[in-house]
Enzyme design. Structure first.
Site, PDB file in Angstrom:
ATOM      1  N   GLU A   5      34.000  26.531  -2.042  1.00 16.34           N
ATOM      2  CA  GLU A   5      32.775  25.842  -2.474  1.00 16.34           C
ATOM      3  C   GLU A   5      32.325  26.353  -3.838  1.00 16.34           C
ATOM      4  O   GLU A   5      31.807  25.590  -4.660  1.00 16.34           O
ATOM      5  CB  GLU A   5      31.677  26.013  -1.405  1.00 16.34           C
ATOM      6  CG  GLU A   5      31.961  25.125  -0.196  1.00 16.34           C
ATOM      7  CD  GLU A   5      31.398  25.635   1.125  1.00 16.34           C
ATOM      8  OE1 GLU A   5      30.528  26.517   1.136  1.00 16.34           O
ATOM      9  OE2 GLU A   5      31.861  25.134   2.170  1.00 16.34           O
ATOM     10  N   GLU A  32      41.899  29.740   3.405  1.00 11.85           N
ATOM     11  CA  GLU A  32      41.015  28.672   3.862  1.00 11.85           C
ATOM     12  C   GLU A  32      41.463  27.343   3.268  1.00 11.85           C
ATOM     13  O   GLU A  32      41.090  27.007   2.135  1.00 11.85           O
ATOM     14  CB  GLU A  32      39.573  28.959   3.421  1.00 11.85           C
ATOM     15  CG  GLU A  32      39.007  30.222   3.997  1.00 11.85           C
ATOM     16  CD  GLU A  32      37.481  30.151   4.102  1.00 11.85           C
ATOM     17  OE1 GLU A  32      36.980  30.311   5.219  1.00 11.85           O
ATOM     18  OE2 GLU A  32      36.828  29.899   3.090  1.00 11.85           O
ATOM     19  N   LYS A  49      26.627  30.762   4.545  1.00 17.34           N
ATOM     20  CA  LYS A  49      26.413  29.806   3.445  1.00 17.34           C
ATOM     21  C   LYS A  49      24.920  29.705   3.147  1.00 17.34           C
ATOM     22  O   LYS A  49      24.203  30.695   3.315  1.00 17.34           O
ATOM     23  CB  LYS A  49      27.065  28.460   3.783  1.00 17.34           C
ATOM     24  CG  LYS A  49      28.541  28.637   4.163  1.00 17.34           C
ATOM     25  CD  LYS A  49      29.330  27.368   4.226  1.00 17.34           C
ATOM     26  CE  LYS A  49      30.767  27.704   4.609  1.00 17.34           C
ATOM     27  NZ  LYS A  49      31.640  26.535   4.636  1.00 17.34           N
ATOM     28  N   HIS A  95      35.244  31.668  -2.850  1.00  7.38           N
ATOM     29  CA  HIS A  95      35.194  30.640  -1.799  1.00  7.38           C
ATOM     30  C   HIS A  95      35.413  29.261  -2.435  1.00  7.38           C
ATOM     31  O   HIS A  95      34.973  29.010  -3.554  1.00  7.38           O
ATOM     32  CB  HIS A  95      33.843  30.696  -1.087  1.00  7.38           C
ATOM     33  CG  HIS A  95      33.804  29.824   0.130  1.00  7.38           C
ATOM     34  ND1 HIS A  95      33.585  28.471   0.063  1.00  7.38           N
ATOM     35  CD2 HIS A  95      34.002  30.106   1.444  1.00  7.38           C
ATOM     36  CE1 HIS A  95      33.645  27.967   1.285  1.00  7.38           C
ATOM     37  NE2 HIS A  95      33.896  28.937   2.142  1.00  7.38           N
ATOM     38  N   ASN A 149      30.270  33.568   7.485  1.00 10.19           N
ATOM     39  CA  ASN A 149      29.748  33.106   6.203  1.00 10.19           C
ATOM     40  C   ASN A 149      28.628  32.114   6.504  1.00 10.19           C
ATOM     41  O   ASN A 149      28.893  30.968   6.859  1.00 10.19           O
ATOM     42  CB  ASN A 149      30.897  32.437   5.421  1.00 10.19           C
ATOM     43  CG  ASN A 149      30.429  31.796   4.131  1.00 10.19           C
ATOM     44  OD1 ASN A 149      29.283  31.979   3.715  1.00 10.19           O
ATOM     45  ND2 ASN A 149      31.307  31.045   3.495  1.00 10.19           N
ATOM     46  N   GLY A 185      34.653  22.974   7.391  1.00  9.11           N
ATOM     47  CA  GLY A 185      33.507  22.157   7.784  1.00  9.11           C
ATOM     48  C   GLY A 185      33.866  20.748   8.227  1.00  9.11           C
ATOM     49  O   GLY A 185      33.002  19.894   8.376  1.00  9.11           O
ATOM     50  N   SER A 204      37.030  25.653  10.159  1.00  9.03           N
ATOM     51  CA  SER A 204      36.767  25.091  11.492  1.00  9.03           C
ATOM     52  C   SER A 204      37.288  25.963  12.635  1.00  9.03           C
ATOM     53  O   SER A 204      37.785  25.444  13.629  1.00  9.03           O
ATOM     54  CB  SER A 204      37.310  23.663  11.598  1.00  9.03           C
ATOM     55  OG  SER A 204      36.666  22.820  10.649  1.00  9.03           O
TER      56      SER A 204
HETATM   57  P1  PGA Z   1      33.784  26.375   8.635  1.00 11.07           P
HETATM   58  O1  PGA Z   1      33.674  27.156   7.216  1.00 11.07           O
HETATM   59  O2  PGA Z   1      34.079  27.421   9.677  1.00 11.07           O
HETATM   60  O3  PGA Z   1      32.429  25.753   8.823  1.00 11.07           O
HETATM   61  O4  PGA Z   1      34.866  25.380   8.502  1.00 11.07           O
HETATM   62  C1  PGA Z   1      34.550  28.193   6.908  1.00 11.07           C
HETATM   63  C2  PGA Z   1      34.245  28.716   5.524  1.00 11.07           C
HETATM   64  O5  PGA Z   1      33.911  27.930   4.636  1.00 11.07           O
HETATM   65  O6  PGA Z   1      34.300  29.954   5.275  1.00 11.07           O
END
Ligand code: PGA
Length: 253
Positions: A98, A168, A12, A96, A10, A174, A213
């Site tokens: 976010e 997640e 983003k 997601h 992803n 992140g 992460s």
């Molecule tokens: P990350 O993000 O690997 O940077 O923690 C995962 C995600 O949001 O899909």
């Protein structure tokens, strides 16, 4: 039946024509090392150029979002699922955290997007996950069942026949704080159990990804867990060597 491991990147809101070309070329050059199916999800404006670069490779294309409306039309700024398939997308990320937290996507809208994605011939990667406050309040299972039930109630269990779910935990995205393999496996087993209550065969064939992460040094232990069928990767998917190292840790179950 075996569940083939899947590692989806992803990206983003990151990238540029030049950076994407370098990233895709790096992934393609080392793709032979991957043991998982690989998918990359660039920002929508780059789907076409990234798709062209991936053409005829084993790496699939996915989108990060789609509009929930069934029909294209007067929805300024939105992107219809058929436009994504038109550009060669096979997958689309739905719900997601976010999008849920920053763009007010509630369970009902996520369920609507999931249904529209399938109607357009896309495979949804449905994201679910709890916040730190919810985990600390012992509400993880409640939150996950609610998020899953919204989709199950709208689309039915049969819709999960060709669906991917990504667990997640919001507190792990992140932040560098990964769920331990034990924590993640416990939740994955719970999610599979929720599906199994409706249909055991579908539950067994649904790929459940872990996201939050994931890095080359923790991927192997996570992916070795019996109910973890790969990962949804944010930060580490922007570096070809890291993404490939994670995909190399893929384990079929
Ligand atoms: P990350 O993000 O690997 O940077 O923690 C995962 C995600 O949001 O899909």
């Amino acid at each position: 039946m075996t569940r083939k491991s899947l590692v989806a990147g992803n990206w983003k809101m990151n990238g540029s024509q030049a950076a994407n070309a370098e990233l895709v070329d790096g992934i393609l050059a080392a793709a032979g090392q991957a043991r998982a199916e690989m998918v990359v999800c660039p920002p929508p404006v780059y789907l076409e150029s990234v798709g062209r670069r991936l053409a005829d490779s084993a790496v699939g294309l996915g989108a990060q979002n789609l509009c929930e409306q069934e029909q294209p039309g007067a929805y300024t700024g939105e992107i219809h699922g058929t436009m994504l398939t038109d550009l060669g997308c096979r997958y689309v990320i739905v719900g997601h955290s976010e999008r849920r937290a920053l763009y007010a996507e509630d369970d009902a809208r996520v369920a609507h997007k999931f249904a529209t994605a399938q109607a357009c011939g896309l495979i949804p990667i449905l994201c679910v996950g709890e916040t730190l406050e919810q985990r600390e309040a012992d509400a993880t299972e409640n939150v996950l069942s609610r998020q899953l039930a919204a989709v199950l109630d709208r689309s039915g269990i049969a819709a999960f026949n060709n669906t991917v779910i990504a667990y997640e935990p919001v507190w792990a995205i992140g932040t560098g704080l990964t769920a331990s393999p034990e924590q993640a496996q416990t939740v994955h087993a719970f999610l599979r159990g929720q599906l199994a209550a409706a249909d055991a065969t579908i539950a067994n064939s649904t790929r459940l990804l872990y996201g939050g992460s994931v890095k080359p040094d923790n991927a192997k232990a996570l992916f070795a867990c019996p109910d973890i069928d790969g990962g949804l990767i944010g930060g580490a998917s922007l570096k070809a060597a890291e993404f490939i190292a994670i995909a190399a840790a893929g384990t079929d179950h």
